[in-house]
Scaffold this motif. Sequence first.
Motif, PDB file in Angstrom:
ATOM      1  N   THR A  34      -4.722  -5.747  11.417  1.00 43.51           N
ATOM      2  CA  THR A  34      -6.030  -6.099  10.878  1.00 43.51           C
ATOM      3  C   THR A  34      -6.052  -7.557  10.427  1.00 43.51           C
ATOM      4  OG1 THR A  34      -5.384  -5.313   8.689  1.00 43.51           O
ATOM      5  CG2 THR A  34      -6.515  -3.747  10.112  1.00 43.51           C
ATOM      6  N   ILE A  35      -7.233  -8.088  10.342  1.00 43.91           N
ATOM      7  CA  ILE A  35      -7.411  -9.474   9.906  1.00 43.91           C
ATOM      8  C   ILE A  35      -7.264  -9.517   8.383  1.00 43.91           C
ATOM      9  CG2 ILE A  35      -9.047 -11.397   9.781  1.00 43.91           C
ATOM     10  CD1 ILE A  35     -10.362 -10.166  12.321  1.00 43.91           C
ATOM     11  N   PRO A  36      -6.389 -10.400   7.883  1.00 41.80           N
ATOM     12  CA  PRO A  36      -6.183 -10.456   6.431  1.00 41.80           C
ATOM     13  C   PRO A  36      -7.485 -10.691   5.669  1.00 41.80           C
ATOM     14  CG  PRO A  36      -4.483 -11.698   7.545  1.00 41.80           C
ATOM     15  CD  PRO A  36      -5.485 -11.292   8.597  1.00 41.80           C
ATOM     16  N   PHE A  37      -7.609  -9.980   4.574  1.00 46.24           N
ATOM     17  CA  PHE A  37      -8.738 -10.054   3.646  1.00 46.24           C
ATOM     18  C   PHE A  37     -10.044  -9.538   4.233  1.00 46.24           C
ATOM     19  CE2 PHE A  37      -5.743 -13.440   2.452  1.00 46.24           C
ATOM     20  CZ  PHE A  37      -5.298 -12.873   1.261  1.00 46.24           C
ATOM     21  N   SER A  38      -9.975  -8.859   5.374  1.00 45.91           N
ATOM     22  CA  SER A  38     -11.165  -8.204   5.915  1.00 45.91           C
ATOM     23  C   SER A  38     -11.328  -6.846   5.233  1.00 45.91           C
ATOM     24  CB  SER A  38     -11.041  -8.022   7.429  1.00 45.91           C
ATOM     25  OG  SER A  38      -9.999  -7.105   7.723  1.00 45.91           O
ATOM     26  N   LEU A  39     -12.439  -6.184   5.484  1.00 48.92           N
ATOM     27  CA  LEU A  39     -12.685  -4.879   4.884  1.00 48.92           C
ATOM     28  C   LEU A  39     -11.643  -3.859   5.364  1.00 48.92           C
ATOM     29  CD1 LEU A  39     -14.439  -3.063   3.129  1.00 48.92           C
ATOM     30  CD2 LEU A  39     -15.845  -2.622   5.149  1.00 48.92           C
ATOM     31  N   GLN A  40     -11.292  -3.910   6.654  1.00 50.16           N
ATOM     32  CA  GLN A  40     -10.290  -2.984   7.186  1.00 50.16           C
ATOM     33  C   GLN A  40      -8.922  -3.233   6.548  1.00 50.16           C
ATOM     34  OE1 GLN A  40     -12.247  -4.883   9.193  1.00 50.16           O
ATOM     35  NE2 GLN A  40     -13.616  -3.324  10.073  1.00 50.16           N
ATOM     36  N   TYR A  41      -8.570  -4.493   6.386  1.00 52.89           N
ATOM     37  CA  TYR A  41      -7.288  -4.866   5.785  1.00 52.89           C
ATOM     38  C   TYR A  41      -7.201  -4.368   4.351  1.00 52.89           C
ATOM     39  CZ  TYR A  41      -3.482  -7.957   4.259  1.00 52.89           C
ATOM     40  OH  TYR A  41      -2.312  -8.459   3.749  1.00 52.89           O
ATOM     41  N   GLU A  42      -8.220  -4.649   3.581  1.00 55.94           N
ATOM     42  CA  GLU A  42      -8.239  -4.236   2.178  1.00 55.94           C
ATOM     43  C   GLU A  42      -8.281  -2.716   2.053  1.00 55.94           C
ATOM     44  OE1 GLU A  42      -7.669  -6.266  -0.283  1.00 55.94           O
ATOM     45  OE2 GLU A  42      -7.723  -8.032   0.988  1.00 55.94           O
ATOM     46  N   SER A  43      -9.027  -2.055   2.948  1.00 60.48           N
ATOM     47  CA  SER A  43      -9.085  -0.589   2.919  1.00 60.48           C
ATOM     48  C   SER A  43      -7.725   0.017   3.239  1.00 60.48           C
ATOM     49  CB  SER A  43     -10.117  -0.084   3.927  1.00 60.48           C
ATOM     50  OG  SER A  43     -11.392  -0.570   3.616  1.00 60.48           O
ATOM     51  N   ALA A  44      -7.037  -0.533   4.231  1.00 57.29           N
ATOM     52  CA  ALA A  44      -5.712  -0.021   4.598  1.00 57.29           C
ATOM     53  C   ALA A  44      -4.722  -0.210   3.448  1.00 57.29           C
ATOM     54  CB  ALA A  44      -5.213  -0.713   5.864  1.00 57.29           C
ATOM     55  N   TRP A  45      -4.762  -1.369   2.805  1.00 57.90           N
ATOM     56  CA  TRP A  45      -3.860  -1.602   1.671  1.00 57.90           C
ATOM     57  C   TRP A  45      -4.205  -0.696   0.493  1.00 57.90           C
ATOM     58  CZ3 TRP A  45       0.753  -3.209   1.209  1.00 57.90           C
ATOM     59  CH2 TRP A  45       1.267  -4.166   2.077  1.00 57.90           C
ATOM     60  N   LEU A  46      -5.482  -0.485   0.253  1.00 54.66           N
ATOM     61  CA  LEU A  46      -5.889   0.396  -0.834  1.00 54.66           C
ATOM     62  C   LEU A  46      -5.422   1.824  -0.565  1.00 54.66           C
ATOM     63  CD1 LEU A  46      -7.500   0.645  -3.497  1.00 54.66           C
ATOM     64  CD2 LEU A  46      -9.481   1.220  -2.084  1.00 54.66           C
ATOM     65  N   LEU A  47      -5.602   2.283   0.686  1.00 63.37           N
ATOM     66  CA  LEU A  47      -5.145   3.615   1.059  1.00 63.37           C
ATOM     67  C   LEU A  47      -3.633   3.735   0.906  1.00 63.37           C
ATOM     68  CD1 LEU A  47      -5.885   6.390   2.189  1.00 63.37           C
ATOM     69  CD2 LEU A  47      -5.651   5.413   4.481  1.00 63.37           C
ATOM     70  N   GLU A  48      -2.913   2.733   1.368  1.00 62.02           N
ATOM     71  CA  GLU A  48      -1.450   2.775   1.249  1.00 62.02           C
ATOM     72  C   GLU A  48      -1.008   2.793  -0.208  1.00 62.02           C
ATOM     73  OE1 GLU A  48       2.629   0.623   2.709  1.00 62.02           O
ATOM     74  OE2 GLU A  48       0.811   0.364   3.867  1.00 62.02           O
ATOM     75  N   SER A  49      -1.688   2.021  -1.053  1.00 60.76           N
ATOM     76  CA  SER A  49      -1.284   1.993  -2.465  1.00 60.76           C
ATOM     77  C   SER A  49      -1.492   3.346  -3.132  1.00 60.76           C
ATOM     78  CB  SER A  49      -2.036   0.898  -3.212  1.00 60.76           C
ATOM     79  OG  SER A  49      -3.408   1.194  -3.273  1.00 60.76           O
ATOM     80  N   PHE A  50      -2.502   4.100  -2.703  1.00 55.02           N
ATOM     81  CA  PHE A  50      -2.692   5.444  -3.247  1.00 55.02           C
ATOM     82  C   PHE A  50      -1.681   6.436  -2.684  1.00 55.02           C
ATOM     83  CE2 PHE A  50      -7.114   4.078  -4.252  1.00 55.02           C
ATOM     84  CZ  PHE A  50      -7.060   4.339  -5.608  1.00 55.02           C
ATOM     85  N   LEU A  51      -1.260   6.223  -1.438  1.00 52.40           N
ATOM     86  CA  LEU A  51      -0.369   7.177  -0.776  1.00 52.40           C
ATOM     87  C   LEU A  51       1.106   6.948  -1.082  1.00 52.40           C
ATOM     88  CD1 LEU A  51      -2.118   7.363   2.713  1.00 52.40           C
ATOM     89  CD2 LEU A  51      -2.353   8.926   0.794  1.00 52.40           C
ATOM     90  N   LEU A  52       1.455   5.803  -1.639  1.00 49.39           N
ATOM     91  CA  LEU A  52       2.867   5.503  -1.903  1.00 49.39           C
ATOM     92  C   LEU A  52       3.496   6.423  -2.954  1.00 49.39           C
ATOM     93  CD1 LEU A  52       3.010   1.614  -1.773  1.00 49.39           C
ATOM     94  CD2 LEU A  52       4.075   3.245  -0.215  1.00 49.39           C
ATOM     95  N   VAL A  53       2.692   7.163  -3.676  1.00 46.25           N
ATOM     96  CA  VAL A  53       3.228   8.063  -4.702  1.00 46.25           C
ATOM     97  C   VAL A  53       3.825   9.337  -4.109  1.00 46.25           C
ATOM     98  CG1 VAL A  53       1.623   7.203  -6.427  1.00 46.25           C
ATOM     99  CG2 VAL A  53       1.031   9.227  -5.100  1.00 46.25           C
ATOM    100  N   ALA A  54       3.729   9.513  -2.794  1.00 45.98           N
ATOM    101  CA  ALA A  54       4.191  10.749  -2.165  1.00 45.98           C
ATOM    102  C   ALA A  54       5.668  11.012  -2.430  1.00 45.98           C
ATOM    103  CB  ALA A  54       3.927  10.706  -0.660  1.00 45.98           C
ATOM    104  N   VAL A  55       6.509  10.001  -2.291  1.00 41.65           N
ATOM    105  CA  VAL A  55       7.947  10.177  -2.509  1.00 41.65           C
ATOM    106  C   VAL A  55       8.216  10.503  -3.975  1.00 41.65           C
ATOM    107  CG1 VAL A  55      10.191   9.052  -2.397  1.00 41.65           C
ATOM    108  CG2 VAL A  55       8.532   8.690  -0.575  1.00 41.65           C
ATOM    109  N   ASN A  56       7.517   9.842  -4.873  1.00 42.27           N
ATOM    110  CA  ASN A  56       7.678  10.137  -6.297  1.00 42.27           C
ATOM    111  C   ASN A  56       7.281  11.580  -6.603  1.00 42.27           C
ATOM    112  OD1 ASN A  56       8.427   7.495  -6.602  1.00 42.27           O
ATOM    113  ND2 ASN A  56       6.415   6.822  -7.286  1.00 42.27           N
ATOM    114  N   CYS A  57       6.238  12.057  -5.935  1.00 38.29           N
ATOM    115  CA  CYS A  57       5.828  13.453  -6.128  1.00 38.29           C
ATOM    116  C   CYS A  57       6.934  14.410  -5.688  1.00 38.29           C
ATOM    117  CB  CYS A  57       4.549  13.749  -5.352  1.00 38.29           C
ATOM    118  SG  CYS A  57       3.086  13.006  -6.063  1.00 38.29           S
ATOM    119  N   PHE A  58       7.579  14.121  -4.557  1.00 41.79           N
ATOM    120  CA  PHE A  58       8.672  14.968  -4.095  1.00 41.79           C
ATOM    121  C   PHE A  58       9.803  15.005  -5.117  1.00 41.79           C
ATOM    122  CE2 PHE A  58       7.079  14.578   0.349  1.00 41.79           C
ATOM    123  CZ  PHE A  58       7.000  15.932   0.600  1.00 41.79           C
ATOM    124  N   VAL A  59      10.138  13.865  -5.689  1.00 39.80           N
ATOM    125  CA  VAL A  59      11.211  13.812  -6.687  1.00 39.80           C
ATOM    126  C   VAL A  59      10.826  14.632  -7.913  1.00 39.80           C
ATOM    127  CG1 VAL A  59      12.474  12.284  -8.251  1.00 39.80           C
ATOM    128  CG2 VAL A  59      12.093  11.598  -5.874  1.00 39.80           C
TER     129      VAL A  59
END
Length: 105
Positions: A34-59
């Motif tokens: 994605t193009i940096p600082f575009s809506l798709q870029y920011e949406s993908a990073w926002l989604l990833e930041s919410f999903l990164l807790v998955a490993v912590n949840c498993f622990v």
Amino acid sequence: TTQRDYGIDLLRIVSMLMVPIVHILGQGGVISATIPFSLQYESAWLLESFLLVAVNCFVLITGYVYYGKETKYYRLLTLWAEVLFYSIIIIIIIFIITKMIKQYT
């Protein structure tokens, strides 16, 4: 007998679905495509930041479920053997596939 906690099972299922999505976003190249600082870029990073807790949840789930239970060291040994077995199988498969690709290119 222990009573099953369906909330913990649901959290485990949701976490299992989150892990592949994080890998697709990162290693799959979605964010880098994605193009940096575009809506798709920011949406993908926002989604990833919410999903990164998955490993912590498993622990946390593992600690909650196994708290107070007897430690069985043979389970650790069998887990290690299983991981080693599948790692060797995957390496062999990747080696064969890359050899086939090089042969036809």
